[in-house]
Design a protein around this motif. Structure first.
Motif, PDB file in Angstrom:
ATOM      1  N   GLN A 125      -2.107 -38.106  20.285  1.00  0.00           N
ATOM      2  CA  GLN A 125      -2.760 -37.287  21.238  1.00  0.00           C
ATOM      3  C   GLN A 125      -1.982 -36.971  22.404  1.00  0.00           C
ATOM      4  OE1 GLN A 125      -6.041 -38.085  21.650  1.00  0.00           O
ATOM      5  NE2 GLN A 125      -6.680 -36.086  23.171  1.00  0.00           N
ATOM      6  N   ALA A 126      -0.909 -37.184  22.356  1.00  0.00           N
ATOM      7  CA  ALA A 126       0.518 -36.425  23.403  1.00  0.00           C
ATOM      8  C   ALA A 126       0.117 -34.724  22.448  1.00  0.00           C
ATOM      9  CB  ALA A 126       1.208 -37.577  23.191  1.00  0.00           C
ATOM     10  N   THR A 127       0.072 -35.231  21.352  1.00  0.00           N
ATOM     11  CA  THR A 127       0.456 -33.785  20.040  1.00  0.00           C
ATOM     12  C   THR A 127      -0.573 -32.656  20.770  1.00  0.00           C
ATOM     13  OG1 THR A 127       2.062 -35.359  18.716  1.00  0.00           O
ATOM     14  CG2 THR A 127       1.504 -33.020  17.903  1.00  0.00           C
ATOM     15  N   ALA A 128      -1.364 -33.667  20.289  1.00  0.00           N
ATOM     16  CA  ALA A 128      -2.836 -32.923  20.575  1.00  0.00           C
ATOM     17  C   ALA A 128      -3.696 -31.831  21.794  1.00  0.00           C
ATOM     18  CB  ALA A 128      -4.552 -33.598  20.281  1.00  0.00           C
ATOM     19  N   THR A 129      -2.290 -32.754  22.666  1.00  0.00           N
ATOM     20  CA  THR A 129      -2.236 -32.128  24.235  1.00  0.00           C
ATOM     21  C   THR A 129      -1.238 -31.523  24.428  1.00  0.00           C
ATOM     22  OG1 THR A 129      -1.815 -34.192  25.452  1.00  0.00           O
ATOM     23  CG2 THR A 129      -3.865 -33.755  25.033  1.00  0.00           C
ATOM     24  N   ARG A 130      -0.673 -31.056  23.616  1.00  0.00           N
ATOM     25  CA  ARG A 130       1.162 -30.467  23.420  1.00  0.00           C
ATOM     26  C   ARG A 130       1.491 -30.915  24.906  1.00  0.00           C
ATOM     27  NH1 ARG A 130       1.540 -25.895  19.801  1.00  0.00           N
ATOM     28  NH2 ARG A 130       2.552 -24.404  22.415  1.00  0.00           N
ATOM     29  N   LEU A 131       1.714 -32.362  25.345  1.00  0.00           N
ATOM     30  CA  LEU A 131       2.014 -33.170  26.331  1.00  0.00           C
ATOM     31  C   LEU A 131       3.934 -33.670  25.465  1.00  0.00           C
ATOM     32  CD1 LEU A 131       0.313 -34.666  28.535  1.00  0.00           C
ATOM     33  CD2 LEU A 131       1.126 -33.382  29.472  1.00  0.00           C
ATOM     34  N   PRO A 132       4.715 -33.131  26.018  1.00  0.00           N
ATOM     35  CA  PRO A 132       6.170 -33.848  26.056  1.00  0.00           C
ATOM     36  C   PRO A 132       5.983 -35.171  26.278  1.00  0.00           C
ATOM     37  CG  PRO A 132       6.664 -31.944  27.187  1.00  0.00           C
ATOM     38  CD  PRO A 132       5.206 -31.612  26.706  1.00  0.00           C
ATOM     39  N   ALA A 133       6.138 -36.450  25.471  1.00  0.00           N
ATOM     40  CA  ALA A 133       6.130 -37.789  25.932  1.00  0.00           C
ATOM     41  C   ALA A 133       7.440 -38.329  25.696  1.00  0.00           C
ATOM     42  CB  ALA A 133       4.920 -38.393  25.424  1.00  0.00           C
ATOM     43  N   ILE A 134       8.078 -38.828  26.880  1.00  0.00           N
ATOM     44  CA  ILE A 134       9.207 -40.201  26.203  1.00  0.00           C
ATOM     45  C   ILE A 134       8.683 -40.744  26.005  1.00  0.00           C
ATOM     46  CG2 ILE A 134       9.077 -40.152  29.132  1.00  0.00           C
ATOM     47  CD1 ILE A 134      13.153 -40.192  27.722  1.00  0.00           C
ATOM     48  N   ALA A 142      -0.327 -32.234  34.251  1.00  0.00           N
ATOM     49  CA  ALA A 142       0.749 -32.303  34.412  1.00  0.00           C
ATOM     50  C   ALA A 142       1.043 -31.508  32.959  1.00  0.00           C
ATOM     51  CB  ALA A 142       0.424 -33.721  33.837  1.00  0.00           C
ATOM     52  N   THR A 143       2.650 -31.596  32.698  1.00  0.00           N
ATOM     53  CA  THR A 143       3.673 -30.617  31.659  1.00  0.00           C
ATOM     54  C   THR A 143       4.054 -31.430  30.722  1.00  0.00           C
ATOM     55  OG1 THR A 143       4.881 -30.000  33.603  1.00  0.00           O
ATOM     56  CG2 THR A 143       3.119 -28.362  32.576  1.00  0.00           C
ATOM     57  N   ALA A 144       4.853 -32.539  31.038  1.00  0.00           N
ATOM     58  CA  ALA A 144       5.093 -34.053  30.531  1.00  0.00           C
ATOM     59  C   ALA A 144       4.295 -35.333  30.718  1.00  0.00           C
ATOM     60  CB  ALA A 144       7.034 -33.986  31.253  1.00  0.00           C
ATOM     61  N   LEU A 145       4.964 -36.536  30.196  1.00  0.00           N
ATOM     62  CA  LEU A 145       4.113 -37.258  30.545  1.00  0.00           C
ATOM     63  C   LEU A 145       5.636 -38.651  30.396  1.00  0.00           C
ATOM     64  CD1 LEU A 145       1.286 -39.240  29.810  1.00  0.00           C
ATOM     65  CD2 LEU A 145       1.424 -38.983  27.341  1.00  0.00           C
ATOM     66  N   ASN A 146       5.463 -39.824  30.891  1.00  0.00           N
ATOM     67  CA  ASN A 146       6.407 -40.530  30.820  1.00  0.00           C
ATOM     68  C   ASN A 146       5.154 -42.136  30.813  1.00  0.00           C
ATOM     69  OD1 ASN A 146       7.922 -43.185  31.090  1.00  0.00           O
ATOM     70  ND2 ASN A 146       8.838 -42.271  33.867  1.00  0.00           N
ATOM     71  N   VAL A 147       5.655 -42.254  29.744  1.00  0.00           N
ATOM     72  CA  VAL A 147       4.340 -43.801  28.472  1.00  0.00           C
ATOM     73  C   VAL A 147       5.968 -44.985  29.240  1.00  0.00           C
ATOM     74  CG1 VAL A 147       3.096 -44.547  26.386  1.00  0.00           C
ATOM     75  CG2 VAL A 147       3.769 -41.521  26.853  1.00  0.00           C
ATOM     76  N   LEU A 148       4.742 -45.720  29.705  1.00  0.00           N
ATOM     77  CA  LEU A 148       5.684 -47.184  30.151  1.00  0.00           C
ATOM     78  C   LEU A 148       5.396 -48.035  28.746  1.00  0.00           C
ATOM     79  CD1 LEU A 148       4.901 -46.691  34.717  1.00  0.00           C
ATOM     80  CD2 LEU A 148       6.191 -45.515  32.798  1.00  0.00           C
ATOM     81  N   ALA A 149       6.238 -49.207  29.401  1.00  0.00           N
ATOM     82  CA  ALA A 149       6.622 -49.686  28.316  1.00  0.00           C
ATOM     83  C   ALA A 149       5.488 -51.107  28.361  1.00  0.00           C
ATOM     84  CB  ALA A 149       7.655 -50.518  28.013  1.00  0.00           C
ATOM     85  N   THR A 150       4.279 -50.811  27.645  1.00  0.00           N
ATOM     86  CA  THR A 150       3.505 -51.857  27.696  1.00  0.00           C
ATOM     87  C   THR A 150       3.578 -52.793  25.662  1.00  0.00           C
ATOM     88  OG1 THR A 150       1.706 -51.354  27.088  1.00  0.00           O
ATOM     89  CG2 THR A 150       2.896 -51.594  29.558  1.00  0.00           C
TER      90      THR A 150
END
Length: 196
Positions: free
Chosen positions: A108-117, A87-95
């Motif tokens: 963790q998103a920063t450490a893995t270099r995954l752009p997250a919304i 995966a090259t991007a991450l959608n973090v669902l609302a919970t």
């Protein structure tokens, strides 16, 4: 929502309805993305929500991979697994789980270099890449107003369920730079707030 059944009222945060919009924003923020990871809390996110995201991604020839974390100690391993899957991007669902543990998600998103919304604009202000949705403070104010009405004697069934009306797009360019991502200028121009 205008006439809730029984003794119920509250605030609808529209989280499932905004998941697709967030996914579209993420696709725009990461040009050329071919595989997006979705981080879900299995006790909170319904299968229909995930299926709608799959359908939306498939329509744009993008593969969607779902990763589950049901406890704080499972969040970082799920993000690591998402990265390892390609995966090259991450959608973090609302919970609530991801909201209360947002620094684990951000780190963790920063450490893995995954752009997250993220579902809340405040998360981008705290170091996340993008936040889109209503502000938590607005939702808390809506809940407080409803609580005051109940405490003053209004029956909950007579108080319509409220929905947020303002949604903010916050882009954190510092977070983008930290993961080596250049955000398209057109998306930056549409943001309500840009953190540089």
């Amino acid at each position: 929502l205008a006439r809730p059944v029984g003794n119920i009222t509250g605030v609808s945060i529209l989280a499932p309805e905004l998941n697709g919009k967030r996914q579209d924003l993420l696709m725009e923020a990461v040009p050329g993305v071919r595989r997006i990871a979705v981080l879900i809390d299995p006790s909170n996110n319904r299968p229909e929500e995930v299926q709608a995201l799959r359908d939306g991604a498939r329509a744009r020839n993008i593969e969607l991979a779902v990763f589950s974390a049901g406890a704080p100690d499972l969040i970082a391993p799920a993000i690591d697994e998402a990265k390892a899957s390609g995966a090259t991007a991450l959608n973090v669902l609302a919970t609530p789980l991801f909201s209360f543990n947002r620094h684990i998600v951000i780190d963790q998103a920063t450490a893995t270099r995954l752009p997250a919304i993220h579902a809340w604009p405040e998360i981008a202000e705290e170091g996340g890449f993008i936040g889109y949705g209503p502000r938590l403070t607005t939702i808390y104010r809506q809940i407080a107003r409803q609580l005051v009405k109940v405490l003053r004697g209004v029956k909950p069934a007579d108080i319509p369920v409220e929905q947020p009306t303002n949604f903010e797009l916050i882009i954190n360019l510092q977070a983008a730079k930290a993961i080596g991502l250049s955000v398209p200028a057109l998306l930056v121009a549409r943001a309500d707030k840009v953190i540089e």
